[in-house]
Scaffold this motif. Structure first.
Motif, PDB file in Angstrom:
ATOM      1  N   GLY A 130       0.832  -1.196   0.000  1.00 58.13           N
ATOM      2  CA  GLY A 130       0.000   0.000   0.000  1.00 58.13           C
ATOM      3  C   GLY A 130       0.860   1.237   0.000  1.00 58.13           C
ATOM      4  O   GLY A 130       1.841   1.325  -0.717  1.00 58.13           O
ATOM      5  N   SER A 131       0.511   2.209   0.832  1.00 53.37           N
ATOM      6  CA  SER A 131       1.247   3.466   0.839  1.00 53.37           C
ATOM      7  C   SER A 131       2.575   3.352   1.559  1.00 53.37           C
ATOM      8  O   SER A 131       3.455   4.175   1.382  1.00 53.37           O
ATOM      9  N   GLY A 132       2.747   2.330   2.392  1.00 50.98           N
ATOM     10  CA  GLY A 132       3.990   2.178   3.127  1.00 50.98           C
ATOM     11  C   GLY A 132       5.015   1.386   2.344  1.00 50.98           C
ATOM     12  O   GLY A 132       4.801   0.972   1.218  1.00 50.98           O
ATOM     13  N   SER A 133       6.182   1.158   2.966  1.00 51.18           N
ATOM     14  CA  SER A 133       7.254   0.410   2.334  1.00 51.18           C
ATOM     15  C   SER A 133       7.145  -1.060   2.712  1.00 51.18           C
ATOM     16  O   SER A 133       6.700  -1.396   3.803  1.00 51.18           O
ATOM     17  N   PRO A 134       7.560  -1.969   1.819  1.00 52.29           N
ATOM     18  CA  PRO A 134       7.517  -3.390   2.148  1.00 52.29           C
ATOM     19  C   PRO A 134       8.493  -3.722   3.267  1.00 52.29           C
ATOM     20  O   PRO A 134       9.531  -3.083   3.414  1.00 52.29           O
ATOM     21  N   GLN A 135       8.169  -4.721   4.082  1.00 52.21           N
ATOM     22  CA  GLN A 135       9.047  -5.154   5.155  1.00 52.21           C
ATOM     23  C   GLN A 135      10.295  -5.800   4.562  1.00 52.21           C
ATOM     24  O   GLN A 135      10.206  -6.684   3.709  1.00 52.21           O
ATOM     25  N   LEU A 136      11.470  -5.362   5.021  1.00 56.71           N
ATOM     26  CA  LEU A 136      12.713  -5.875   4.462  1.00 56.71           C
ATOM     27  C   LEU A 136      12.831  -7.382   4.649  1.00 56.71           C
ATOM     28  O   LEU A 136      13.354  -8.084   3.783  1.00 56.71           O
ATOM     29  N   SER A 137      12.345  -7.889   5.777  1.00 60.00           N
ATOM     30  CA  SER A 137      12.497  -9.312   6.073  1.00 60.00           C
ATOM     31  C   SER A 137      11.589 -10.197   5.229  1.00 60.00           C
ATOM     32  O   SER A 137      11.767 -11.412   5.199  1.00 60.00           O
ATOM     33  N   GLN A 138      10.623  -9.596   4.541  1.00 57.97           N
ATOM     34  CA  GLN A 138       9.684 -10.372   3.740  1.00 57.97           C
ATOM     35  C   GLN A 138       9.710  -9.998   2.261  1.00 57.97           C
ATOM     36  O   GLN A 138       9.105 -10.685   1.436  1.00 57.97           O
ATOM     37  N   ALA A 139      10.404  -8.936   1.923  1.00 53.79           N
ATOM     38  CA  ALA A 139      10.360  -8.410   0.557  1.00 53.79           C
ATOM     39  C   ALA A 139      11.086  -9.318  -0.426  1.00 53.79           C
ATOM     40  O   ALA A 139      12.096  -9.949  -0.105  1.00 53.79           O
TER      41      ALA A 139
END
Length: 338
Positions: free
Chosen positions: A116-125
Motif C-alpha cells: 500500500g502506501s507504506g514500504s515493504p518489510q525488508l524481512s519479507q520483501a
C-alpha cells in the motif's frame, strides 16, 4: 653487462604498449556511466579515455557483454576492461587499478508498494538484483537472506531488473540511484516517476576499477593507468565533482497545455510580480509548471472541488505572445502535456 641491459630493455619494450599503440578496452553499456551510443556523455568512459590517452595510449573501445570482457582479460588478452568491483574471486584472475569511481548501492521500490502506501518489510520483501553485481555490508546481508529464503530474483541486466520491479515481480531492487534514473529514462520513459529510493533503507558505498590480465603486460598497463590517473588528479583535470557534476540531472518538470474551460473561454494569467495585472493567453499555449497550487496536496472534499479548480499554479510560458513570462494560471486551464 651490456647484454643484460639490452635484454632488460627488450623485455620492457615487449611488456609495455608503445606510445600511441592501440589498446583494446572491453566494456558494455552501464548507464549513465558507460554508453556505446554517446561515449562523450558517459563520464566513466570519458574518464578512462582521458587516463589512457594521457598515458600515451590509443584506446579502442569494444562493447561486448561484461562477462565476456572479464573472461577475455582473465584469459590473458592484452586488453583493459572496466568498470569492475573488487572481489576475491576476480582478484585471482585479473589485476585491479586504483579506484576511479565511487558509487552507492541503495534499495528502490515501486509506487505504490505492494504494502500500500507504506514500504515493504525488508524481512519479507522479494529482492531484485543484477547477476553481475557484488554487495557488502547490510545490503549483502539483505540479499543473502533473500537468497536463502528464495525471495531473491536475479536478472541479467539493469533493464530486466527494473522491468521486474515495475511488473510487481519484486518488491525492492538493489541498484545505484544514478543507474536507476538513467535506465528508467532510456527504457521506461513513461514510468520514471513510479520508482523511488527506499527511505531509511540500507546503503553501501563501493568503488569501481579497471582490470588487466594477470601477467607482466597487465602489470605494466595498470601501473601506467594508475600513474596517469594520479597525474590528472594532481593537475586538477579530474576533480571530486567530475562525475557528480556530469551526472547532475534536474528533476523532470511538468509541462502543461492551456485549455479553455466551460464558462471560462479565455485563459487569463496573473503576473507573478504584479498579481493584479492579468494577461490573456491563447488556448494551446505550453507552460512549464514551477509550482502546483497547495490545494492539490489536500484531501479532496466535495466543497473544495471548486476551490481546486479556481486556485492558481505558478508557470513559465514556453511559447506564444507571452513566452518567458511567469504567471499564475487557474488549475482548470492546465492539462498535463503528453
Amino acid at each position: 653487462m651490456i647484454r643484460f641491459l639490452t635484454t632488460a630493455a627488450l623485455l620492457l619494450f615487449c611488456c609495455i604498449p608503445a606510445h600511441g599503440e592501440p589498446v583494446r578496452v572491453y566494456t558494455d553499456t552501464f548507464r549513465p556511466f558507460v554508453s556505446a551510443e554517446d561515449q562523450r556523455a558517459a563520464p566513466a568512459s570519458e574518464l578512462v579515455d582521458m587516463i589512457l590517452r594521457n598515458a600515451g595510449l590509443e584506446p579502442g573501445f569494444t562493447y561486448k557483454n561484461f562477462a565476456y570482457g572479464l573472461y577475455r582479460v582473465g584469459e590473458g588478452d592484452e586488453a583493459l576492461s572496466f568498470p569492475w568491483r573488487r572481489s576475491a574471486e576476480r582478484e585471482e584472475r585479473v589485476i585491479f587499478s586504483e579506484p576511479f569511481l565511487t558509487l552507492e548501492h541503495s534499495l528502490h521500490r515501486k509506487l505504490p508498494s505492494s504494502a500500500g502506501s507504506g514500504s515493504p518489510q525488508l524481512s519479507q520483501a522479494r529482492i531484485g538484483m543484477v547477476g553481475s553485481y557484488v554487495f557488502s555490508g547490510d545490503v549483502a546481508q539483505l540479499v543473502e537472506a533473500a537468497r536463502r529464503e528464495d525471495r531473491l530474483v536475479v536478472s541479467a541486466s539493469e533493464t530486466e531488473a527494473l522491468a521486474a520491479l515495475l511488473a510487481g515481480e519484486t518488491d525492492l531492487l538493489a541498484l545505484p540511484a544514478p543507474v536507476v534514473t538513467a535506465t528508467l529514462e532510456a527504457s521506461f520513459p513513461n514510468q520514471t516517476g513510479l520508482v523511488r529510493e527506499l527511505e531509511d533503507g540500507p546503503t553501501e558505498s563501493f568503488s569501481l576499477h579497471a582490470v588487466a590480465p594477470k601477467n607482466a603486460w597487465g602489470e605494466d598497463l595498470i601501473a601506467r593507468f594508475n600513474e596517469s590517473y594520479r597525474e590528472l588528479r594532481t593537475a586538477g583535470v579530474i576533480t571530486d565533482d567530475f562525475l557528480t557534476g556530469r551526472l547532475a540531472r534536474p528533476a523532470k518538470p511538468d509541462v502543461a497545455v492551456l485549455v479553455s474551460s466551460e464558462g471560462f473561454p479565455v485563459v487569463k494569467g496573473a503576473l507573478k510580480d504584479n498579481p493584479d495585472r492579468e494577461l490573456a493567453l491563447p488556448a494551446g499555449t505550453r507552460v512549464l509548471v514551477r509550482e502546483w497550487s497547495a490545494d492539490y496536496a489536500e484531501p479532496l472534499r466535495s466543497q473544495s472541488l471548486y476551490r481546486i479548480m479556481t486556485s492558481s499554479s505558478l508557470v513559465i510560458v514556453l511559447n506564444g505572445p507571452h513566452v518567458g513570462r511567469e504567471l499564475y494560471i487557474q488549475n482548470m486551464h492546465l492539462t498535463l502535456a503528453e
